[in-house]
Design a protein around this motif. Sequence first.
Motif, PDB file in Angstrom:
ATOM      1  N   GLY A 218       0.795  -1.203   0.000  1.00 50.78           N
ATOM      2  CA  GLY A 218       0.000   0.000   0.000  1.00 50.78           C
ATOM      3  C   GLY A 218       0.833   1.261   0.000  1.00 50.78           C
ATOM      4  N   GLY A 219       2.027   1.171  -0.615  1.00 49.09           N
ATOM      5  CA  GLY A 219       2.890   2.340  -0.680  1.00 49.09           C
ATOM      6  C   GLY A 219       3.674   2.593   0.574  1.00 49.09           C
ATOM      7  N   ALA A 220       3.909   1.553   1.372  1.00 52.87           N
ATOM      8  CA  ALA A 220       4.599   1.759   2.644  1.00 52.87           C
ATOM      9  C   ALA A 220       5.980   2.354   2.468  1.00 52.87           C
ATOM     10  CB  ALA A 220       4.701   0.426   3.395  1.00 52.87           C
ATOM     11  N   ALA A 221       6.659   1.998   1.382  1.00 54.41           N
ATOM     12  CA  ALA A 221       8.019   2.494   1.208  1.00 54.41           C
ATOM     13  C   ALA A 221       8.053   3.925   0.703  1.00 54.41           C
ATOM     14  CB  ALA A 221       8.781   1.587   0.236  1.00 54.41           C
ATOM     15  N   ASP A 222       6.947   4.363   0.110  1.00 53.21           N
ATOM     16  CA  ASP A 222       6.945   5.671  -0.511  1.00 53.21           C
ATOM     17  C   ASP A 222       5.951   6.641   0.120  1.00 53.21           C
ATOM     18  OD1 ASP A 222       7.309   3.530  -2.960  1.00 53.21           O
ATOM     19  OD2 ASP A 222       8.691   5.221  -3.047  1.00 53.21           O
ATOM     20  N   GLY A 223       5.119   6.133   1.038  1.00 54.52           N
ATOM     21  CA  GLY A 223       4.131   7.000   1.653  1.00 54.52           C
ATOM     22  C   GLY A 223       2.900   7.177   0.812  1.00 54.52           C
ATOM     23  N   ARG A 224       2.714   6.308  -0.217  1.00 54.35           N
ATOM     24  CA  ARG A 224       1.521   6.404  -1.045  1.00 54.35           C
ATOM     25  C   ARG A 224       0.538   5.321  -0.615  1.00 54.35           C
ATOM     26  NH1 ARG A 224       5.646   5.935  -5.033  1.00 54.35           N
ATOM     27  NH2 ARG A 224       4.860   3.847  -5.477  1.00 54.35           N
ATOM     28  N   GLY A 225      -0.710   5.466  -0.964  1.00 55.98           N
ATOM     29  CA  GLY A 225      -1.623   4.342  -0.869  1.00 55.98           C
ATOM     30  C   GLY A 225      -2.632   4.475   0.238  1.00 55.98           C
ATOM     31  N   ALA A 226      -2.525   3.633   1.284  1.00 58.86           N
ATOM     32  CA  ALA A 226      -3.588   3.400   2.238  1.00 58.86           C
ATOM     33  C   ALA A 226      -4.031   4.679   2.933  1.00 58.86           C
ATOM     34  CB  ALA A 226      -3.132   2.387   3.274  1.00 58.86           C
ATOM     35  N   ALA A 227      -5.165   4.572   3.637  1.00 58.39           N
ATOM     36  CA  ALA A 227      -5.777   5.734   4.267  1.00 58.39           C
ATOM     37  C   ALA A 227      -4.871   6.342   5.321  1.00 58.39           C
ATOM     38  CB  ALA A 227      -7.100   5.317   4.913  1.00 58.39           C
ATOM     39  N   ALA A 228      -5.022   7.645   5.495  1.00 55.71           N
ATOM     40  CA  ALA A 228      -4.219   8.338   6.505  1.00 55.71           C
ATOM     41  C   ALA A 228      -4.689   7.959   7.894  1.00 55.71           C
ATOM     42  CB  ALA A 228      -4.337   9.843   6.308  1.00 55.71           C
ATOM     43  N   VAL A 229      -3.760   7.994   8.845  1.00 53.45           N
ATOM     44  CA  VAL A 229      -4.119   7.802  10.240  1.00 53.45           C
ATOM     45  C   VAL A 229      -4.982   8.977  10.652  1.00 53.45           C
ATOM     46  CG1 VAL A 229      -3.254   7.609  12.587  1.00 53.45           C
ATOM     47  CG2 VAL A 229      -2.008   6.532  10.712  1.00 53.45           C
ATOM     48  N   GLY A 230      -6.163   8.698  11.163  1.00 50.72           N
ATOM     49  CA  GLY A 230      -7.104   9.777  11.429  1.00 50.72           C
ATOM     50  C   GLY A 230      -7.408   9.939  12.900  1.00 50.72           C
ATOM     51  N   GLY A 231      -7.753  11.144  13.292  1.00 49.91           N
ATOM     52  CA  GLY A 231      -8.181  11.386  14.656  1.00 49.91           C
ATOM     53  C   GLY A 231      -7.029  11.712  15.579  1.00 49.91           C
TER      54      GLY A 231
ATOM     55  N   ARG B 126       4.628   8.360   8.415  1.00 47.91           N
ATOM     56  CA  ARG B 126       4.217   9.328   7.386  1.00 47.91           C
ATOM     57  C   ARG B 126       2.733   9.668   7.471  1.00 47.91           C
ATOM     58  NH1 ARG B 126       7.830   5.909   3.949  1.00 47.91           N
ATOM     59  NH2 ARG B 126       9.684   7.152   3.529  1.00 47.91           N
ATOM     60  N   GLY B 127       2.053   9.152   8.520  1.00 52.22           N
ATOM     61  CA  GLY B 127       0.638   9.455   8.680  1.00 52.22           C
ATOM     62  C   GLY B 127      -0.284   8.543   7.909  1.00 52.22           C
ATOM     63  N   VAL B 128       0.217   7.379   7.466  1.00 51.57           N
ATOM     64  CA  VAL B 128      -0.587   6.436   6.704  1.00 51.57           C
ATOM     65  C   VAL B 128      -0.978   5.273   7.597  1.00 51.57           C
ATOM     66  CG1 VAL B 128      -0.602   4.866   4.713  1.00 51.57           C
ATOM     67  CG2 VAL B 128       0.583   7.063   4.570  1.00 51.57           C
ATOM     68  N   ARG B 129      -2.247   4.899   7.572  1.00 53.46           N
ATOM     69  CA  ARG B 129      -2.715   3.791   8.403  1.00 53.46           C
ATOM     70  C   ARG B 129      -2.219   2.475   7.826  1.00 53.46           C
ATOM     71  NH1 ARG B 129      -8.820   3.893  10.060  1.00 53.46           N
ATOM     72  NH2 ARG B 129      -7.922   5.541  11.339  1.00 53.46           N
ATOM     73  N   PRO B 130      -1.578   1.639   8.638  1.00 51.87           N
ATOM     74  CA  PRO B 130      -1.053   0.368   8.134  1.00 51.87           C
ATOM     75  C   PRO B 130      -2.164  -0.656   7.918  1.00 51.87           C
ATOM     76  CG  PRO B 130      -0.728   0.480  10.497  1.00 51.87           C
ATOM     77  CD  PRO B 130      -1.298   1.824  10.083  1.00 51.87           C
ATOM     78  N   ARG B 131      -1.886  -1.625   7.063  1.00 57.21           N
ATOM     79  CA  ARG B 131      -2.802  -2.735   6.840  1.00 57.21           C
ATOM     80  C   ARG B 131      -2.186  -4.014   7.402  1.00 57.21           C
ATOM     81  NH1 ARG B 131      -4.188  -3.261   0.771  1.00 57.21           N
ATOM     82  NH2 ARG B 131      -1.948  -2.922   0.522  1.00 57.21           N
ATOM     83  N   PRO B 132      -3.005  -4.918   7.957  1.00 56.77           N
ATOM     84  CA  PRO B 132      -2.452  -6.164   8.492  1.00 56.77           C
ATOM     85  C   PRO B 132      -1.716  -6.948   7.408  1.00 56.77           C
ATOM     86  CG  PRO B 132      -4.746  -5.894   9.159  1.00 56.77           C
ATOM     87  CD  PRO B 132      -4.469  -4.826   8.142  1.00 56.77           C
ATOM     88  N   ALA B 133      -0.582  -7.501   7.763  1.00 55.73           N
ATOM     89  CA  ALA B 133       0.225  -8.293   6.837  1.00 55.73           C
ATOM     90  C   ALA B 133       0.238  -9.736   7.292  1.00 55.73           C
ATOM     91  CB  ALA B 133       1.648  -7.745   6.774  1.00 55.73           C
ATOM     92  N   SER B 134       0.104 -10.659   6.340  1.00 60.08           N
ATOM     93  CA  SER B 134       0.122 -12.086   6.643  1.00 60.08           C
ATOM     94  C   SER B 134       1.160 -12.773   5.775  1.00 60.08           C
ATOM     95  CB  SER B 134      -1.252 -12.714   6.377  1.00 60.08           C
ATOM     96  OG  SER B 134      -2.253 -12.124   7.179  1.00 60.08           O
ATOM     97  N   LEU B 135       1.926 -13.669   6.397  1.00 56.05           N
ATOM     98  CA  LEU B 135       2.923 -14.463   5.689  1.00 56.05           C
ATOM     99  C   LEU B 135       2.779 -15.912   6.133  1.00 56.05           C
ATOM    100  CD1 LEU B 135       4.426 -11.657   6.923  1.00 56.05           C
ATOM    101  CD2 LEU B 135       6.152 -12.395   5.285  1.00 56.05           C
ATOM    102  N   SER B 136       3.291 -16.836   5.315  1.00 52.78           N
ATOM    103  CA  SER B 136       3.213 -18.245   5.675  1.00 52.78           C
ATOM    104  C   SER B 136       4.463 -18.982   5.234  1.00 52.78           C
ATOM    105  CB  SER B 136       1.982 -18.909   5.049  1.00 52.78           C
ATOM    106  OG  SER B 136       2.145 -19.101   3.654  1.00 52.78           O
TER     107      SER B 136
END
Length: 552
Positions: free
Chosen positions: A268-281, A468-478
């Motif tokens: 979600g753009g974690a390396a560049d600060g693009r993508g997922a919703a901003a951390v809000g509130g 960077r103010g971006v809300r993270p998304r859960p990551a899953s690996l196996s």
Amino acid sequence: MGVPADPTAALLDEAWTALAGPGASRPALEVTGEDVGALPSRLPVLPAMTAAIAASTMAAAVLDAARGGGGRRGSDAREAFDAGRGDALAPDAGAGRDVDGPAVAGGRDIGGAGANGGRDVDGSGVAGAHRRTDPDLVGVDLRHVALAARSERLARVEGEPSSSSFAPLSRFFATSDGWIRLHANYPWHRRRALELLGTSDDPDAVARAIAGWRAVELEDALAAAGALGFAVRTLEEWARHPQGRAVAGEPLVRFGAGGGGSSSSGGGGAADGRGAAAVGGAADRRRAAPGVPGRAARGLRVLDLTRVIAGPVATRTLAAWGADVLRIDGPDLPESPATAVDTLSGKRSTDLDLGTPDGRETLERLLREADVIVHGYRPGALARFGLDADELAARHPHLVVVVLSAWGGVGPWGGRRGFDSLVQCPTGIAAIEGDDWAPGALPAQALDHATGYLAAAAALLGLAAVARGVRPRPASLSLARTAHWLCSVGTGERTGSGEDPAPGDLLVPLAGAPRPVRVVAPPGRIGDLVPRWAATTTLGADRPEFLPRVVG
């Protein structure tokens, strides 16, 4: 299919794309040293381990830059760090990092056009003038990688003899139509297997009992009994199996929407600060400790609900980059102390009974205070405690959530238990590593270790997103999807002696346990910044609380 000329670059390309998203920039990487033959395999074990460790170190560099820790932007943070307690990271003199800049590399070329034999995984840089002096450079050493891949074999408690990591019944057995491998390291798994087989724990008696079973039928019976064993299959058989097809359809790192919604690959753009919703509130912003200036993960808090190797490797890597890691174990399923010698490095450890109101209240407090949670329990095992990944993300949107499992939570085996040595069996690895008369195994628990470093990378990039103010998304690996990644670049001839290189100064002493321990130092470096652990602990020795935050 033979191994490509540059398997490290191919594996790192897939890993970084899965972690950070297509087209995400990445720090320059220098890989030094030589393959000393310590990990002989028909599969590219050393390249996979190199790629996984490189990915985690590059992710630490991205976080370091996001927190203002590198380059001129981070000079104040560097001075603050140097003035504070340098017990988690070891910076030397130096400055300057630009993770979006050109790739500069030294050593050998891995997939790029680096001049003067430069190793450049981005394929866009030059080597020479900046070699070994560029503080922007991420560095990985092959000798160190080989030692790190087998760190549990090298960890020692002063005055105690080394011990095998496998119980006598944790091995291959011939069935009436093939082979199966049991896992009996934990007494409850051993007891259930013996009850099903109706025999004593004598290995010969177990072998006679298993010889009368068909491999796949015993595999299913063991799973139904809560025991552990998997039949050996070829790559082709695994590709046709429903679980093999389900795993092949998954990305190397799967990101959930957090609160329900579709999942995807890429960070979600974690390396560049693009993508997922901003951390809000305001509450979210107050919790966003990754936004506080500091080097790498220093001052950040990690809740560690993992066992054995893969998850603990992920969390000890976060500890090596400065995080305050608190491991939680339950009272009913004790961890092996021998395993913990290697994987408690840099952490503190506490026991918590989540089946009690006090235990759940304490857990909720720790979740509110944490920046990251990593858990490696079987899918669904912790759901009754509100630790499902999407529920966690909805209830604690500030948290970076990373989940590890054996089979990925998909397909008919999604909820089954599994360990590295077992996952090698149905995925084709045991057949590849065997010979005409018996299956074989990888020269290290490489699925565990590689998955652990990739999980650490996912956590570090999630923290960079929060900074960077971006809300993270859960990551899953196996482990199974890591096996698919390892096998994806083909096979070659097995070479090397399999002997560990002399560890020298890479075997470091740690205080904090009743007796001093020696462990393999954490691999990787970011320019002048070297990861390290300050101390260790013993299982359950600490209070269920984080340390006061350290800034800088």
